[in-house]
Write a protein that holds these residues in place. Structure first.
Motif, PDB file in Angstrom:
ATOM      1  N   TYR A 129     -73.342  35.059 -62.165  1.00  0.00           N
ATOM      2  CA  TYR A 129     -74.188  33.904 -61.870  1.00  0.00           C
ATOM      3  C   TYR A 129     -74.245  32.952 -63.073  1.00  0.00           C
ATOM      4  CZ  TYR A 129     -75.798  36.988 -58.126  1.00  0.00           C
ATOM      5  OH  TYR A 129     -75.861  37.826 -57.042  1.00  0.00           O
ATOM      6  N   PRO A 130     -73.143  32.279 -63.386  1.00  0.00           N
ATOM      7  CA  PRO A 130     -73.165  31.381 -64.543  1.00  0.00           C
ATOM      8  C   PRO A 130     -74.167  30.245 -64.331  1.00  0.00           C
ATOM      9  CG  PRO A 130     -71.187  31.036 -63.228  1.00  0.00           C
ATOM     10  CD  PRO A 130     -71.837  32.271 -62.692  1.00  0.00           C
ATOM     11  N   PRO A 131     -74.974  29.931 -65.328  1.00  0.00           N
ATOM     12  CA  PRO A 131     -75.912  28.810 -65.202  1.00  0.00           C
ATOM     13  C   PRO A 131     -75.178  27.476 -65.267  1.00  0.00           C
ATOM     14  CG  PRO A 131     -75.980  29.685 -67.420  1.00  0.00           C
ATOM     15  CD  PRO A 131     -75.058  30.586 -66.637  1.00  0.00           C
ATOM     16  N   TYR A 132     -75.881  26.427 -64.870  1.00  0.00           N
ATOM     17  CA  TYR A 132     -75.281  25.099 -64.874  1.00  0.00           C
ATOM     18  C   TYR A 132     -76.341  24.087 -65.284  1.00  0.00           C
ATOM     19  CZ  TYR A 132     -72.778  20.951 -63.098  1.00  0.00           C
ATOM     20  OH  TYR A 132     -72.162  19.733 -62.969  1.00  0.00           O
ATOM     21  N   PHE A 133     -76.094  23.375 -66.389  1.00  0.00           N
ATOM     22  CA  PHE A 133     -77.033  22.388 -66.922  1.00  0.00           C
ATOM     23  C   PHE A 133     -76.370  21.006 -66.884  1.00  0.00           C
ATOM     24  CE2 PHE A 133     -77.993  26.046 -70.096  1.00  0.00           C
ATOM     25  CZ  PHE A 133     -78.659  26.765 -69.120  1.00  0.00           C
ATOM     26  N   HIS A 134     -77.061  20.011 -66.329  1.00  0.00           N
ATOM     27  CA  HIS A 134     -76.442  18.683 -66.286  1.00  0.00           C
ATOM     28  C   HIS A 134     -77.484  17.589 -66.093  1.00  0.00           C
ATOM     29  CE1 HIS A 134     -76.344  18.391 -61.677  1.00  0.00           C
ATOM     30  NE2 HIS A 134     -76.722  19.632 -61.890  1.00  0.00           N
ATOM     31  N   ASN A 135     -77.036  16.356 -66.389  1.00  0.00           N
ATOM     32  CA  ASN A 135     -77.893  15.171 -66.321  1.00  0.00           C
ATOM     33  C   ASN A 135     -79.059  15.285 -67.305  1.00  0.00           C
ATOM     34  OD1 ASN A 135     -76.134  14.495 -64.280  1.00  0.00           O
ATOM     35  ND2 ASN A 135     -77.706  14.140 -62.731  1.00  0.00           N
ATOM     36  N   ILE A 136     -78.731  15.234 -68.586  1.00  0.00           N
ATOM     37  CA  ILE A 136     -79.715  15.327 -69.659  1.00  0.00           C
ATOM     38  C   ILE A 136     -79.702  14.002 -70.419  1.00  0.00           C
ATOM     39  CG2 ILE A 136     -80.546  16.724 -71.590  1.00  0.00           C
ATOM     40  CD1 ILE A 136     -80.053  18.330 -68.965  1.00  0.00           C
ATOM     41  N   TYR A 137     -80.838  13.355 -70.553  1.00  0.00           N
ATOM     42  CA  TYR A 137     -80.927  12.048 -71.188  1.00  0.00           C
ATOM     43  C   TYR A 137     -81.900  12.097 -72.369  1.00  0.00           C
ATOM     44  CZ  TYR A 137     -78.821  10.295 -66.850  1.00  0.00           C
ATOM     45  OH  TYR A 137     -77.993  10.067 -65.778  1.00  0.00           O
ATOM     46  N   LEU A 138     -81.441  11.672 -73.538  1.00  0.00           N
ATOM     47  CA  LEU A 138     -82.287  11.557 -74.720  1.00  0.00           C
ATOM     48  C   LEU A 138     -82.258  10.106 -75.182  1.00  0.00           C
ATOM     49  CD1 LEU A 138     -81.058  14.674 -76.764  1.00  0.00           C
ATOM     50  CD2 LEU A 138     -82.783  14.603 -74.966  1.00  0.00           C
ATOM     51  N   GLU A 139     -83.425   9.487 -75.329  1.00  0.00           N
ATOM     52  CA  GLU A 139     -83.480   8.080 -75.709  1.00  0.00           C
ATOM     53  C   GLU A 139     -84.628   7.823 -76.679  1.00  0.00           C
ATOM     54  OE1 GLU A 139     -83.689   3.631 -73.626  1.00  0.00           O
ATOM     55  OE2 GLU A 139     -83.662   5.437 -72.385  1.00  0.00           O
ATOM     56  N   ASN A 140     -84.340   7.007 -77.673  1.00  0.00           N
ATOM     57  CA  ASN A 140     -85.336   6.587 -78.658  1.00  0.00           C
ATOM     58  C   ASN A 140     -86.000   7.803 -79.321  1.00  0.00           C
ATOM     59  OD1 ASN A 140     -86.799   4.774 -80.210  1.00  0.00           O
ATOM     60  ND2 ASN A 140     -88.446   4.600 -78.714  1.00  0.00           N
ATOM     61  N   ILE A 141     -85.164   8.639 -79.890  1.00  0.00           N
ATOM     62  CA  ILE A 141     -85.642   9.785 -80.667  1.00  0.00           C
ATOM     63  C   ILE A 141     -85.371   9.490 -82.140  1.00  0.00           C
ATOM     64  CG2 ILE A 141     -85.342  12.242 -81.138  1.00  0.00           C
ATOM     65  CD1 ILE A 141     -84.603  12.591 -78.206  1.00  0.00           C
ATOM     66  N   LYS A 142     -86.380   9.673 -82.951  1.00  0.00           N
ATOM     67  CA  LYS A 142     -86.251   9.471 -84.387  1.00  0.00           C
ATOM     68  C   LYS A 142     -86.591  10.777 -85.085  1.00  0.00           C
ATOM     69  CE  LYS A 142     -87.329   4.547 -84.154  1.00  0.00           C
ATOM     70  NZ  LYS A 142     -88.207   3.447 -84.618  1.00  0.00           N
ATOM     71  N   SER A 143     -85.642  11.264 -85.877  1.00  0.00           N
ATOM     72  CA  SER A 143     -85.816  12.547 -86.549  1.00  0.00           C
ATOM     73  C   SER A 143     -85.498  12.407 -88.027  1.00  0.00           C
ATOM     74  CB  SER A 143     -84.898  13.599 -85.911  1.00  0.00           C
ATOM     75  OG  SER A 143     -84.945  14.807 -86.638  1.00  0.00           O
TER      76      SER A 143
ATOM     77  N   ILE B 160     -76.194  36.336 -65.897  1.00  0.00           N
ATOM     78  CA  ILE B 160     -76.923  37.271 -65.036  1.00  0.00           C
ATOM     79  C   ILE B 160     -78.136  36.576 -64.432  1.00  0.00           C
ATOM     80  CG2 ILE B 160     -78.234  39.426 -64.968  1.00  0.00           C
ATOM     81  CD1 ILE B 160     -76.415  40.489 -67.162  1.00  0.00           C
ATOM     82  N   ARG B 161     -78.803  35.773 -65.231  1.00  0.00           N
ATOM     83  CA  ARG B 161     -79.981  35.051 -64.747  1.00  0.00           C
ATOM     84  C   ARG B 161     -79.590  33.819 -63.941  1.00  0.00           C
ATOM     85  NH1 ARG B 161     -83.942  35.746 -70.102  1.00  0.00           N
ATOM     86  NH2 ARG B 161     -83.427  37.959 -70.373  1.00  0.00           N
ATOM     87  N   GLY B 162     -78.552  33.113 -64.364  1.00  0.00           N
ATOM     88  CA  GLY B 162     -78.083  31.936 -63.638  1.00  0.00           C
ATOM     89  C   GLY B 162     -79.094  30.807 -63.671  1.00  0.00           C
ATOM     90  N   GLY B 163     -79.054  29.963 -62.645  1.00  0.00           N
ATOM     91  CA  GLY B 163     -79.981  28.854 -62.522  1.00  0.00           C
ATOM     92  C   GLY B 163     -79.351  27.515 -62.850  1.00  0.00           C
ATOM     93  N   GLU B 164     -79.775  26.490 -62.115  1.00  0.00           N
ATOM     94  CA  GLU B 164     -79.350  25.122 -62.366  1.00  0.00           C
ATOM     95  C   GLU B 164     -80.505  24.344 -62.986  1.00  0.00           C
ATOM     96  OE1 GLU B 164     -77.513  21.241 -59.944  1.00  0.00           O
ATOM     97  OE2 GLU B 164     -78.701  22.764 -58.889  1.00  0.00           O
ATOM     98  N   VAL B 165     -80.233  23.664 -64.083  1.00  0.00           N
ATOM     99  CA  VAL B 165     -81.205  22.760 -64.697  1.00  0.00           C
ATOM    100  C   VAL B 165     -80.600  21.366 -64.658  1.00  0.00           C
ATOM    101  CG1 VAL B 165     -82.453  22.145 -66.796  1.00  0.00           C
ATOM    102  CG2 VAL B 165     -82.141  24.563 -66.196  1.00  0.00           C
ATOM    103  N   LYS B 166     -81.308  20.439 -64.034  1.00  0.00           N
ATOM    104  CA  LYS B 166     -80.766  19.079 -63.921  1.00  0.00           C
ATOM    105  C   LYS B 166     -81.891  18.054 -63.987  1.00  0.00           C
ATOM    106  CE  LYS B 166     -80.795  18.710 -58.838  1.00  0.00           C
ATOM    107  NZ  LYS B 166     -79.972  18.454 -57.631  1.00  0.00           N
ATOM    108  N   ASN B 167     -81.505  16.848 -64.410  1.00  0.00           N
ATOM    109  CA  ASN B 167     -82.420  15.712 -64.455  1.00  0.00           C
ATOM    110  C   ASN B 167     -83.549  15.943 -65.453  1.00  0.00           C
ATOM    111  OD1 ASN B 167     -80.790  14.774 -62.382  1.00  0.00           O
ATOM    112  ND2 ASN B 167     -82.268  15.236 -60.773  1.00  0.00           N
ATOM    113  N   VAL B 168     -83.167  15.960 -66.728  1.00  0.00           N
ATOM    114  CA  VAL B 168     -84.125  16.098 -67.826  1.00  0.00           C
ATOM    115  C   VAL B 168     -84.115  14.783 -68.597  1.00  0.00           C
ATOM    116  CG1 VAL B 168     -84.729  17.366 -69.916  1.00  0.00           C
ATOM    117  CG2 VAL B 168     -83.718  18.578 -67.962  1.00  0.00           C
ATOM    118  N   TYR B 169     -85.256  14.130 -68.678  1.00  0.00           N
ATOM    119  CA  TYR B 169     -85.358  12.800 -69.263  1.00  0.00           C
ATOM    120  C   TYR B 169     -86.332  12.842 -70.442  1.00  0.00           C
ATOM    121  CZ  TYR B 169     -83.328  11.831 -64.721  1.00  0.00           C
ATOM    122  OH  TYR B 169     -82.514  11.856 -63.604  1.00  0.00           O
ATOM    123  N   VAL B 170     -85.847  12.482 -71.613  1.00  0.00           N
ATOM    124  CA  VAL B 170     -86.638  12.581 -72.840  1.00  0.00           C
ATOM    125  C   VAL B 170     -86.583  11.244 -73.563  1.00  0.00           C
ATOM    126  CG1 VAL B 170     -86.957  13.851 -75.009  1.00  0.00           C
ATOM    127  CG2 VAL B 170     -85.978  15.027 -73.005  1.00  0.00           C
TER     128      VAL B 170
END
Length: 450
Positions: free
Chosen positions: A376-390, A339-349
């Motif tokens: 209005y299906p949302p769409y999430f893409h281009n997500i990068y996670l690098e050098n994370i220590k947990s 219902i809310r929809g929205g595109e989230v792209k290019n997230v760099y962590v």
């Protein structure tokens, strides 16, 4: 072909960190004339609140070309403050600014509540259409919110009268949105007012928030809205009430959040861009958001995008942060529904140290708030996670989509070390494709992926 595909994405990621530097270098800080205005010079000596003195000093300062309005050491009680262009409101080191909870002293102003446009009782500090402003200094601002006032059962569960009955405080606003009631007729004032934000910057530009501490907010703590070039630096956000998000840039461009401390009752940072039809009416994304060198303790997420993300979210960089609490649910969170929809792209962590979190390093919710279908299906893409220590979490990835459709794709995880994954399955993933792992360890062993 797979090697070429992965290499191309890695090269794109490197270039995006260069773009972050370009964005950072183009976020100007405000400047002010060397003139000082003491609020005590505008106090009549009899008022129980300093509201008139503070707001008059701000007005005079702005009218005379700008400068610094100083709140000196001491304890000051006030109703909402209205910021103006070319003013730096400065809290001295031993300043305590305490805000009244008497809603009858709050003007009604244009704002958004959870992505929905309306008129509501004023945020504790509010600015509309102003430029070149700052709030600085090491003092403390206390919103005084507690179960006895803003968080009382009466206000949370039934303050607004509807058809002779009390309903939850935001239900009437939700219904107005669903019924397409015009913005100007969505008016909430006095007792019917919804809990206000602490700081709301609406259509503002070139703003610095630096140094101070925020406690006990009635609602979201810092809410830049339809604003540009905002720097939030060395601010301590300590507030555990209902909906106490720390910083929520909404439909904003060029935002820097750095060297801040978050210990909150909801998402530490939540990037937003309007909700449902209101969001589609404006259709303005949040873009170019930089988060770096911050410390996150309690919260639903360290950095979230959504859930009111209808206008989209592009280009988010998160680096060099420490996130550590058993009460921190997720490190990175992206959430919406059909219902809310929205595109989230290019997230760099990159370069994130996680002591522990409760659920997952990366969480995605495509069915947020139990919405199983919509146009209005949302769409999430281009997500990068690098050098994370947990050191501890239940899952590495908890990505909740639909089994029969793909709504998220292209997730890259590189050079990471995840210890203490406690769930029987490392990942819980539905409705996501193209997840790539490179040089990743899970619980001490090399991990090649699902």
């Amino acid at each position: 072909m797979l090697v070429i595909f992965i290499t191309a994405f890695c090269e794109a990621k490197v270039n995006q960190w260069d773009k972050m530097k370009e964005v950072y270098e183009n976020i100007p800080l405000p400047t002010f004339p060397d003139k000082t205005y003491l609020i005590t010079d505008y106090y009549n000596g009899t008022d129980s609140l300093f509201t008139s003195a503070i707001n008059k000093a701000i007005l005079v300062c702005s009218a005379q070309g700008g400068g610094v309005v100083v709140i000196p050491d001491g304890v000051y009680k006030t109703a909402p403050i209205r910021m103006k262009s070319n003013v730096n409101l400065h809290l001295s080191d031993k300043t305590l600014l305490m805000f009244t909870t008497d809603y009858n002293l709050f003007d009604t102003v244009l704002t958004r509540i959870e992505g929905i446009d309306c008129y509501n009782i004023s945020p504790l500090i509010y600015a509309y259409g102003e430029t070149n402003m700052a709030i600085t200094g090491n003092g403390v601002m206390d919103g005084m919110a507690s179960e006895a006032n803003w968080f009382s059962k009466e206000r949370i569960d039934g303050v607004t009268l509807k058809n002779g009955k009390k309903v939850a405080e935001k239900t009437v606003l939700y219904d107005m949105k669903e019924d397409s009631v015009p913005f100007e007729k969505r008016v909430f004032k006095g007792k019917t007012g919804m809990r206000p934000q602490f700081i709301n910057l609406y259509k503002c530009k070139n703003v610095l928030l630096e140094g101070f501490t925020l406690n006990r907010s009635p609602f979201w703590l810092i809410h830049p809205l339809l604003s540009e070039n905002i720097t939030v630096r060395k601010v301590k956000m300590q507030s555990h009430g209902h909906n106490n998000d720390g910083c929520d840039p909404e439909s904003c461009k060029n935002i820097l959040i750095e060297d801040c401390d978050f210990d909150t009752g909801d998402d530490c940072i939540a990037i937003k861009s309007g909700r449902d039809e209101d969001g589609r009416y404006w259709n303005i994304p949040s873009e170019n958001i930089i988060v770096r060198n911050c410390r996150m303790k309690d919260g639903h997420a360290g950095v979230a995008m959504g859930s009111e993300i209808t206008g989209g979210c592009y280009n988010v960089w998160v680096e060099n942060c420490l996130m550590d609490s058993p009460n921190l649910s997720r490190i990175i969170r992206i959430k919406s529904n059909a219902i809310r929809g929205g595109e989230v792209k290019n997230v760099y962590v990159r370069n994130i140290t996680v002591g522990q979190c409760d659920e997952s390093i990366l969480g995605m919710e495509m069915k947020y708030w139990h919405v199983d279908d919509g146009p209005y299906p949302p769409y999430f893409h281009n997500i990068y996670l690098e050098n994370i220590k947990s050191n501890k979490s239940r899952y590495l990835l908890h990505l909740d989509g639909f089994a029969n459709k793909i709504q998220a794709r292209d997730i890259f995880i590189k050079n990471c070390d995840f210890k203490g994954i406690t769930a029987s399955e490392i990942n819980a993933v539905t409705g996501v494709s193209n997840i790539h792992f490179e040089n990743v360890k899970v619980n001490g062993k090399d991990y090649k992926g699902m």
